[in-house]
Design a protein around this motif. Sequence first.
Motif, PDB file in Angstrom:
ATOM      1  N   LEU A  98       0.839  -1.203   0.000  1.00 26.29           N
ATOM      2  CA  LEU A  98       0.000   0.000   0.000  1.00 26.29           C
ATOM      3  C   LEU A  98       0.867   1.244   0.000  1.00 26.29           C
ATOM      4  CD1 LEU A  98      -2.730   1.488   0.329  1.00 26.29           C
ATOM      5  CD2 LEU A  98      -2.457   1.183   2.801  1.00 26.29           C
ATOM      6  N   LEU A 118      -0.006   5.424  -0.364  1.00 29.91           N
ATOM      7  CA  LEU A 118      -1.073   6.422  -0.480  1.00 29.91           C
ATOM      8  C   LEU A 118      -0.637   7.659  -1.277  1.00 29.91           C
ATOM      9  CD1 LEU A 118      -2.583   6.161   3.109  1.00 29.91           C
ATOM     10  CD2 LEU A 118      -3.373   5.062   0.991  1.00 29.91           C
ATOM     11  N   GLY A 140      -2.030   3.453  -4.160  1.00 35.03           N
ATOM     12  CA  GLY A 140      -2.860   2.471  -3.459  1.00 35.03           C
ATOM     13  C   GLY A 140      -2.235   1.095  -3.518  1.00 35.03           C
ATOM     14  N   TYR A 141      -3.039   0.109  -3.863  1.00 35.30           N
ATOM     15  CA  TYR A 141      -2.584  -1.275  -4.017  1.00 35.30           C
ATOM     16  C   TYR A 141      -2.348  -1.575  -5.489  1.00 35.30           C
ATOM     17  CZ  TYR A 141      -4.437  -1.887   0.739  1.00 35.30           C
ATOM     18  OH  TYR A 141      -4.699  -1.775   2.083  1.00 35.30           O
ATOM     19  N   ALA A 177      -8.086   3.764  -1.611  1.00 34.86           N
ATOM     20  CA  ALA A 177      -7.213   2.660  -2.029  1.00 34.86           C
ATOM     21  C   ALA A 177      -7.982   1.344  -2.054  1.00 34.86           C
ATOM     22  CB  ALA A 177      -6.008   2.560  -1.095  1.00 34.86           C
TER      23      ALA A 177
END
Length: 148
Positions: free
Chosen positions: A26, A28, A41-42, A59
Amino acid sequence: MNNEKLPFSQWNPAVAVPFVKEKEGLRLKAYKCSANRWTIGYGHTRGVHEGMTIDLQTAERFLRDDIQNIVEELTPHVKTPVTEGQFVALVSLAFNVGAHAVARSHTLQHLNNKELEKAKAGWLTFNKVNGVPNEKITNRRRSEVALM
């Protein structure tokens, strides 16, 4: 993992979320991934730009939407019933290299022909970034194959 075999489209996309989260990690704040694409995000890439930031809720939404899109893109191409592990492995592979690449691959053709060992061997060839083998990607492919 559930070893029951179901049509690809009948698996709940949510079962792939934990595995993809673990493999993607992850972030951000937008960053350039190993393939030199803006990512956030992912592992989300669509519409991402330099300086972009998101919160955890966004995310999570991006990940669920991206996985749903992968499932929709792959469904017409997965002709054989798959186990939960095979479903997760396919989603993870397509999430990483693109559904189109998986859909047109010999690897999926082998899986559709129930040639599991050939499919596993083919899986491991999806380990390059810009044509160069990548250790992190190789390890991800091994983790996916272990699910099969």
